[in-house]
Design a protein around this motif. Structure first.
Motif: not given
Length: 242
Positions: A186-198
């Motif tokens: 759901p849009l209300r429970q979505m976040l962003f990550e890079t998990d860099g550098p992996f």
């Protein structure tokens, strides 16, 4: 534009301090995850005064065979942060029952009611999504982010019902399973990550300067992705203290 990165291993880049300055310069709200309490201790003095970076106290399940969880250090430093990660379970192919037990005991400990109030967890759940969710519910953890979720949609839906968040990254756009998972968050429970550098794109690690382009790519799948993520992150920061 306001960006966030809820899961990045800054200390695995060649020049961690310079990378942190780049996040700071670009005003990207960042959760800098660590793999051991010892590493949190090592980095605390260097990274504790950044405005946009939050150092997370972690114990990665993939290191459990080599390093026993230092509970004394965890207890010492838990009061210094509201962010815990990377923690969780990783039931890789061929894992023994003993190895599973070690991971489960550690994950139960770091998510216990003694520690979880008012804190946000960023969680590894590969191959053990059901077990991770069960422990979170058992310990009544209120604020958790499933990082780079790859498991069953049925478990995802149950986690969603409990109010947990999911951080998505650009690599998920490259697989059918990744796109399917994004479609079920759901849009209300979505976040962003890079998990860099992996999480590498074209064999190259992701840097802060790349993040705006990835937000643009994800906006093709999620309308107004930048606004959605920032709104959710801000709400999560408020909720953690309720």
């Amino acid at each position: 534009m306001t960006y966030i990165d809820t899961h990045v291993h800054i200390d695995f880049y060649p020049n961690p301090y310079d990378l942190a300055l780049e996040y700071e310069k670009n005003k990207i709200y960042t959760m800098f995850v660590t793999n051991l309490p010892e590493l949190y201790e090592k980095h605390l003095s260097t990274f504790s005064n950044f405005k946009y970076i939050r150092l997370c106290l972690g114990y990665h399940p993939q290191v459990s065979n080599e390093y026993v969880l230092n509970k004394k250090l965890f207890e010492k430093y838990i009061a210094t942060t509201r962010y815990v990660g990377e923690v969780g379970l990783d039931f890789f192919s061929g894992i023994s029952d003993r190895e599973k037990s070690i991971q489960i005991e550690a994950f139960r400990y770091v998510t216990s009611p003694s520690f979880n109030k008012g804190r946000i967890y960023t969680i590894h759940s590969k191959g053990a999504e059901r077990e991770v969710l069960d422990i979170l519910l058992e310990n009544e953890v209120k604020h958790a982010i499933f990082h780079w979720y790859t498991g069953k949609i049925s478990v995802l839906k149950q986690a969603v019902e409990k109010g947990y968040y999911f951080s998505i990254n650009p690599k998920m756009l490259m697989t059918k399973n990744g796109l399917n998972i994004i479609a079920h968050i759901p849009l209300r429970q979505m976040l962003f990550e890079t998990d860099g550098p992996f999480a590498r794109i074209n064999r190259k690690p992701i840097y802060p300067k790349d993040i705006p382009n990835f937000y643009t790519s994800l906006s093709k799948e999620v309308d107004e992705f930048e606004k959605v993520c920032f709104s959710n992150f801000r709400r999560l920061l408020i909720e953690k203290d309720l």
